[in-house]
Design a protein around this motif. Structure first.
Motif, PDB file in Angstrom:
ATOM      1  N   ALA A  44       0.822  -1.211   0.000  1.00 36.70           N
ATOM      2  CA  ALA A  44       0.000   0.000   0.000  1.00 36.70           C
ATOM      3  C   ALA A  44       0.851   1.255   0.000  1.00 36.70           C
ATOM      4  CB  ALA A  44      -0.915  -0.012   1.216  1.00 36.70           C
ATOM      5  N   ASN A  45       2.007   1.227   0.690  1.00 39.06           N
ATOM      6  CA  ASN A  45       2.783   2.465   0.770  1.00 39.06           C
ATOM      7  C   ASN A  45       3.384   2.849  -0.573  1.00 39.06           C
ATOM      8  OD1 ASN A  45       4.450   0.321   0.863  1.00 39.06           O
ATOM      9  ND2 ASN A  45       5.538   0.898   2.749  1.00 39.06           N
ATOM     10  N   VAL A  46       3.633   1.833  -1.448  1.00 35.43           N
ATOM     11  CA  VAL A  46       4.122   2.156  -2.789  1.00 35.43           C
ATOM     12  C   VAL A  46       3.034   2.887  -3.573  1.00 35.43           C
ATOM     13  CG1 VAL A  46       4.922   1.187  -4.967  1.00 35.43           C
ATOM     14  CG2 VAL A  46       5.726   0.241  -2.814  1.00 35.43           C
ATOM     15  N   TRP A  47       1.790   2.370  -3.490  1.00 36.92           N
ATOM     16  CA  TRP A  47       0.666   3.074  -4.132  1.00 36.92           C
ATOM     17  C   TRP A  47       0.586   4.499  -3.622  1.00 36.92           C
ATOM     18  CZ3 TRP A  47      -1.250   1.671  -8.392  1.00 36.92           C
ATOM     19  CH2 TRP A  47      -1.397   0.318  -8.720  1.00 36.92           C
ATOM     20  N   PHE A  48       0.711   4.633  -2.319  1.00 40.83           N
ATOM     21  CA  PHE A  48       0.595   5.940  -1.676  1.00 40.83           C
ATOM     22  C   PHE A  48       1.636   6.901  -2.250  1.00 40.83           C
ATOM     23  CE2 PHE A  48       1.654   8.728   1.958  1.00 40.83           C
ATOM     24  CZ  PHE A  48       0.417   9.343   2.073  1.00 40.83           C
ATOM     25  N   LEU A  84       2.353  11.651  -8.343  1.00 38.24           N
ATOM     26  CA  LEU A  84       1.599  12.071  -9.519  1.00 38.24           C
ATOM     27  C   LEU A  84       0.820  13.350  -9.236  1.00 38.24           C
ATOM     28  CD1 LEU A  84       0.309   8.710 -10.986  1.00 38.24           C
ATOM     29  CD2 LEU A  84       1.930  10.302 -12.001  1.00 38.24           C
ATOM     30  N   LEU A  85       0.440  13.529  -7.981  1.00 37.66           N
ATOM     31  CA  LEU A  85      -0.414  14.678  -7.657  1.00 37.66           C
ATOM     32  C   LEU A  85       0.369  15.909  -7.212  1.00 37.66           C
ATOM     33  CD1 LEU A  85      -3.434  13.019  -5.845  1.00 37.66           C
ATOM     34  CD2 LEU A  85      -3.283  13.847  -8.187  1.00 37.66           C
ATOM     35  N   VAL A  86       1.705  15.773  -7.060  1.00 32.30           N
ATOM     36  CA  VAL A  86       2.494  16.895  -6.537  1.00 32.30           C
ATOM     37  C   VAL A  86       2.228  18.211  -7.281  1.00 32.30           C
ATOM     38  CG1 VAL A  86       4.870  17.783  -6.521  1.00 32.30           C
ATOM     39  CG2 VAL A  86       4.327  15.688  -5.339  1.00 32.30           C
ATOM     40  N   PRO A  87       2.182  18.207  -8.626  1.00 31.77           N
ATOM     41  CA  PRO A  87       1.993  19.489  -9.314  1.00 31.77           C
ATOM     42  C   PRO A  87       0.683  20.186  -8.989  1.00 31.77           C
ATOM     43  CG  PRO A  87       2.811  17.859 -10.827  1.00 31.77           C
ATOM     44  CD  PRO A  87       2.460  17.133  -9.571  1.00 31.77           C
ATOM     45  N   THR A  88      -0.326  19.442  -8.436  1.00 32.38           N
ATOM     46  CA  THR A  88      -1.591  20.117  -8.160  1.00 32.38           C
ATOM     47  C   THR A  88      -1.494  21.019  -6.937  1.00 32.38           C
ATOM     48  OG1 THR A  88      -2.285  18.233  -6.854  1.00 32.38           O
ATOM     49  CG2 THR A  88      -2.994  18.273  -9.161  1.00 32.38           C
ATOM     50  N   GLN A 137       8.265  22.385  -8.169  1.00 30.37           N
ATOM     51  CA  GLN A 137       8.189  21.324  -9.182  1.00 30.37           C
ATOM     52  C   GLN A 137       9.491  21.216  -9.960  1.00 30.37           C
ATOM     53  OE1 GLN A 137       4.838  21.767 -11.827  1.00 30.37           O
ATOM     54  NE2 GLN A 137       3.615  22.454 -10.098  1.00 30.37           N
ATOM     55  N   TYR A 138      10.004  22.378 -10.390  1.00 34.07           N
ATOM     56  CA  TYR A 138      11.138  22.379 -11.310  1.00 34.07           C
ATOM     57  C   TYR A 138      12.447  22.270 -10.552  1.00 34.07           C
ATOM     58  CZ  TYR A 138      13.540  23.569 -15.631  1.00 34.07           C
ATOM     59  OH  TYR A 138      14.316  23.540 -16.753  1.00 34.07           O
ATOM     60  N   GLN A 139      12.638  23.166  -9.577  1.00 35.13           N
ATOM     61  CA  GLN A 139      13.943  23.266  -8.926  1.00 35.13           C
ATOM     62  C   GLN A 139      14.140  22.203  -7.858  1.00 35.13           C
ATOM     63  OE1 GLN A 139      16.611  24.921  -9.552  1.00 35.13           O
ATOM     64  NE2 GLN A 139      15.762  26.048 -11.265  1.00 35.13           N
ATOM     65  N   PHE A 153       8.168  19.347 -17.277  1.00 37.37           N
ATOM     66  CA  PHE A 153       9.460  18.785 -16.928  1.00 37.37           C
ATOM     67  C   PHE A 153       9.351  17.894 -15.700  1.00 37.37           C
ATOM     68  CE2 PHE A 153      13.661  18.638 -15.057  1.00 37.37           C
ATOM     69  CZ  PHE A 153      14.391  18.218 -16.156  1.00 37.37           C
ATOM     70  N   TYR A 154       8.461  18.279 -14.782  1.00 36.03           N
ATOM     71  CA  TYR A 154       8.247  17.437 -13.602  1.00 36.03           C
ATOM     72  C   TYR A 154       7.849  16.035 -14.018  1.00 36.03           C
ATOM     73  CZ  TYR A 154       6.211  15.519  -9.401  1.00 36.03           C
ATOM     74  OH  TYR A 154       5.922  14.694  -8.361  1.00 36.03           O
TER      75      TYR A 154
END
Lengths: 337, 361
Positions: B29-33, B39-43, B50-52, B186-187
Motif C-alpha cells: 500500500a505504501n508504494v501506491w501511496f 503524480l499529484l504533486v503538481p496540483t 516542481q522544477y527546482q 518537466f516534472y
C-alpha cells in the motif's frame, strides 16, 4: 639492477640509449637543424628542469599518500586538503615570524597533529572497512575545503622565499654561444626551485633510509606486506599506523609550504594535488615509495613538456600515461604483481 | 473449432488480466501511496518546487542511481557516472542544436538523443573496462582520475567542447505541442524517467544477470570457478549504468539549458557519491531520497544558515558534516536508518496492541 638487465635485455638497452640521447640533448649545443624541428634548447631544458622540480613537489605530496595507502589500505582522499591547509598555515607562520624556514616545521607539526587526531579518533575505529574509510575522507575533504574557504577566502596566496633563494642562478648547462664574443651562455634557473629539488631528493633518500635501515621502517615494510602477521608477532600495529599517518599527513602539509612558495595557494588546489597524487600513485604502483618517485617524475615531466609542446592537450598526455600503465601493468610500474 | 479457439483466447487474456491484477495486488500500500502523491504533486505545489526541487532531485537521483547500481549490486564505486552524464549532455549539444552554432550540427532531436545515449554508454563501458582491471578501492581512484581528466580536457578543448563556456541554449524539443521545459511538463518528464530507471534497476537486479552480478560482488573467485566471466559481468553492469546516467545527463542538460565543464567538475562528481551514500547505497530508492535531501538542503540551507547568523555559502559545510555523520553511524544511509528503526517501531506497535487486547479481556 643486474637481475633487471638479465630479465629484460631489450628494455635495458632502450633505457640506456634513451638516457644517452637525453644527456646529449642536455649538454651538447644543438645544431640548427634540430632547433628548426623542436625549437630552442633553452625551452627544452627549461621544460625538463621544470618537469623535474614539479615532479619533486608531486613526490612530496604523493609519498605520504602512498605510504598511508600501502600500510592501512586507507585511500585518504583528504590528502589534498591536508596539503592546502599546510600551505595556509605555513603562509600564516611565515608572515607572522618573517622566517621562511620556520614555516616548514610549523606546517609539518600542525598537519601531523591533525593526522594523528584523525587516525586516533576516526580511522582506528573503522579498521578494515576500506570503503567506509574512503567515504569518511571524502567527507573530511568537503568540510576542510569549506572551512579553509571560510577562513582564507578565495584569494591567491604566495609564500615569499627568502632573499638568499630569490632570483635565478647560473647553472652549468650551456645553451648557446654569444655571437659577438664567442663566450658560452649558461642557462639561468630560479634558485628556489633548485633548493626544492634538493630538499625533495634529501627527503626521498631519508625516507628510503628510514624504511630500509631502521626498526620502525622494518615494521612499516612488514605491515605493507602482511599486517595481520605483524600484529601477531607482537608489534603494536596501531602505534605504527598512528606514526605513519601522522608522518604522511605532515609531509603533505610541508609540501603545501613548498607548493605555496613556487606556485600559489587558492581553493581548488587541494583537488588538483589530490588528483596528481592519485595519478602518480596509480602510475608508480600503490604503496611503493620508489614507485611514487618514478610516477611523480613521469607526471611532472609529462605536464611540463605537454604544456610547452602541445598546450591544448597537456592533460591528455598525463592521462594517456595512466591509461597505458593501467592497460599493460595494472599494478603500477613499481607495484607488486 | 474456431469458436473454442476464441473462447480459449479470451480465457487466456482473462487469465493474464487476473495475473496482472494479482501482481498489482501484491504491490504494498505504501508504494501506491507514494506513487499517487508523486503524480499529484503538481496540483498543490508551485513552479519553483516542481522544477527546482523535484525535477532536479529526480535527475540527480537518476544519475546517482547508476552509481548505486554499480556500487550496491556490483561492488564497484565508480565516480565516473556524473562524467558519463556530462558526455551525454555534450553529445546532445554537439549533435543537436545549441547557442553555439559553429559547433552544433543541428541533427533532429531523436537522432542526437540516440547518439548521445550510445556514445555515453560506450564511454562508460570503456571506463569500466579500464577500471575492472583493478579491484575494490582502486576503482574509486581510477574513476576519479578519469573523471577529472575529462573535466580538464573539456575546459581546455575549444574545437569540440567549446572550452570553459561550454554550450548554452540546449533545449528539449517541443514534442506534442508541449514545452518540456515548462515546470509541470518537466516534472512529469523527469518523474517518468526516474521511475523507469528505478523499475529497470529493480527488474535487472532480479534477472539471472543481476543475481550473477551480486554473486560477483560477494565472491568473484567462486563465481569465476563456477564458470561465470567476472569481468564480462562487471563491464555489462557499467553498460547498463551508462544508459541510466546518459538519460539523466540529457535531462540535466535540458533542465539547465546549458552544459559546461563545471557540470562534471570534481565537486559534482563527488556530490553524486554523497547523494547515493546519504540516501542509502544498497537500495534503488536510496539515491532518490538522497537527492531530495541534497536538493532541499541546497535550496533552503541558505535561510537556515542566515537564521544561525552564518553566511549562506556554508552550505557545503552542512552537507559535508551531514555526510560524515551518516557515513560514520549509518553506512546504509537514511534507508539504513529506516530499516534499523522501522521494525522496532512495528514491534512496539504490536506490543501496544497486544497489551491493549489484554486489558480489554
Amino acid at each position: 639492477m643486474r637481475a633487471f638487465w638479465k630479465r629484460h635485455p631489450i628494455w635495458s638497452a632502450i633505457l640506456v640509449a634513451a638516457s644517452f640521447v637525453l644527456l646529449w640533448l642536455i649538454f651538447a649545443i644543438w645544431p640548427p637543424e634540430l632547433v628548426a624541428v623542436i625549437g630552442k634548447k633553452k625551452v627544452f631544458v627549461n621544460a625538463l628542469l621544470n618537469g623535474i622540480t614539479l615532479g619533486a613537489l608531486y613526490f612530496l605530496v604523493a609519498s605520504g599518500f602512498t605510504l598511508i595507502f600501502g600500510l592501512m589500505r586507507n585511500v585518504n582522499l583528504a590528502h589534498g586538503s591536508l596539503y592546502l591547509l599546510g600551505g595556509y598555515i605555513g603562509y600564516e607562520v611565515a608572515t607572522l615570524t618573517g622566517s621562511w624556514l620556520l614555516a616548514f616545521p610549523a606546517a609539518f607539526l600542525s598537519i601531523a597533529c591533525l593526522g594523528l587526531v584523525l587516525q586516533v579518533l576516526v580511522f582506528r575505529h573503522l579498521d578494515g572497512q576500506d570503503l567506509q574509510q574512503t567515504l569518511i575522507t571524502i567527507g573530511i575533504s568537503i568540510v576542510l575545503a569549506d572551512l579553509m574557504l571560510w577562513v582564507w577566502g578565495g584569494d591567491f596566496y604566495q609564500i615569499l622565499a627568502p632573499e638568499m633563494l630569490s632570483g635565478p642562478v647560473e647553472t652549468f648547462i650551456q645553451t648557446g654561444v654569444k655571437r659577438s664574443t664567442g663566450a658560452p651562455i649558461f642557462l639561468k634557473y630560479p634558485a628556489v626551485r633548485l633548493a626544492i629539488l634538493l630538499a625533495a631528493v634529501v627527503i626521498g633518500l631519508g625516507m628510503w633510509l628510514i624504511l630500509n635501515r631502521t626498526r620502525i621502517g622494518m615494521y612499516v615494510r612488514a605491515g605493507v606486506d602482511d599486517r595481520e602477521m605483524l600484529s601477531a608477532s607482537g608489534v603494536r600495529v596501531q602505534l605504527v599506523f598512528i606514526c605513519v599517518f601522522a608522518f604522511g599527513a605532515g609531509l603533505a602539509g610541508m609540501a603545501g609550504v613548498v607548493g605555496g612558495t613556487f606556485q600559489s595557494m587558492a581553493p581548488g588546489e587541494d583537488t588538483r594535488f589530490l588528483l596528481s597524487s592519485l595519478v602518480v600513485v596509480i602510475v608508480g604502483g600503490m604503496g611503493s615509495i620508489p614507485g611514487a618517485a618514478l610516477g611523480a617524475l613521469l607526471v611532472g615531466l609529462a605536464e611540463q613538456f605537454g604544456s610547452v609542446y602541445m598546450p591544448t592537450y597537456a592533460v591528455v598526455l598525463t592521462f594517456l600515461i595512466m591509461v597505458l600503465v593501467l592497460a599493460f601493468r595494472p599494478q603500477g610500474l613499481m607495484g607488486k604483481g | 473449432m474456431a469458436q473454442s479457439e476464441t473462447v480459449s483466447a479470451t480465457d487466456a487474456t482473462k487469465a493474464r488480466k487476473s495475473e496482472l491484477g494479482r501482481k498489482l495486488a501484491t504491490v504494498p500500500a505504501n508504494v501506491w501511496f507514494v506513487a499517487i502523491i508523486l503524480l499529484l504533486v503538481p496540483t498543490f505545489t508551485g513552479d519553483f518546487v516542481q522544477y527546482q526541487v523535484f525535477g532536479w532531485s529526480f535527475v540527480l537521483g537518476l544519475i546517482s542511481l547508476s552509481l548505486m547500481f554499480l556500487a550496491g549490486y556490483g561492488g564497484m564505486v565508480s565516480l565516473v557516472q556524473m562524467t558519463v552524464a556530462a558526455v551525454a549532455g555534450y553529445c546532445v549539444a554537439i549533435f543537436g542544436t545549441s547557442g553555439v552554432a559553429e559547433i552544433s550540427m543541428g541533427w533532429p532531436w531523436y537522432l542526437s538523443v540516440i547518439a548521445a545515449i550510445l556514445i555515453a554508454t560506450l564511454f562508460c563501458v570503456a571506463t569500466g573496462a579500464l577500471a575492472v582491471r583493478t579491484e575494490g578501492i582502486y576503482t574509486i581512484m581510477i574513476t576519479l582520475a578519469i573523471a577529472s581528466a575529462f573535466f580538464y580536457f573539456t575546459r581546455q578543448n575549444y574545437t569540440i567542447f567549446n572550452g570553459f563556456t561550454g554550450f548554452n541554449g540546449v533545449l528539449p524539443p517541443h514534442l506534442f505541442g508541449i514545452d518540456w521545459r515548462s515546470p509541470t511538463a518537466f516534472y512529469y518528464l523527469s518523474l517518468f524517467w526516474a521511475a523507469a530507471g528505478y523499475f529497470a534497476v529493480v527488474y535487472v537486479s532480479r534477472t539471472p544477470f543481476g543475481l550473477a552480478l551480486q554473486g560477483v560482488r560477494d565472491n568473484p573467485r567462486r563465481m569465476a570457478a563456477l564458470g561465470y566471466s567476472v569481468n564480462a559481468h562487471r563491464i555489462a553492469a557499467y553498460a547498463f549504468a551508462g544508459v541510466l546516467a546518459a538519460v539523466g545527463g540529457i535531462l540535466l542538460t535540458w533542465s539547465n539549458g546549458q552544459i559546461s565543464p563545471g557540470t562534471a567538475a570534481v565537486g559534482p562528481v563527488i556530490d553524486i557519491l554523497v547523494i547515493a551514500v546519504i540516501g542509502g547505497i544498497n537500495t534503488p530508492i536510496g539515491p532518490f531520497i538522497g537527492a531530495l535531501i541534497y536538493v532541499v538542503l541546497r535550496t533552503y540551507a541558505l535561510d537556515f544558515l542566515v537564521a544561525l547568523n552564518l553566511s549562506g555559502e556554508r552550505f557545503k559545510l552542512l552537507v559535508g558534516l551531514g555526510f560524515l555523520i551518516i557515513v560514520y553511524w549509518s553506512p546504509d544511509g537514511v534507508c539504513g536508518l529506516w530499516n534499523k528503526f522501522a521494525p522496532k517501531l512495528r514491534l512496539k506497535r504490536k506490543e501496544n496492541a497486544s497489551t491493549e487486547g489484554k486489558t480489554d479481556v
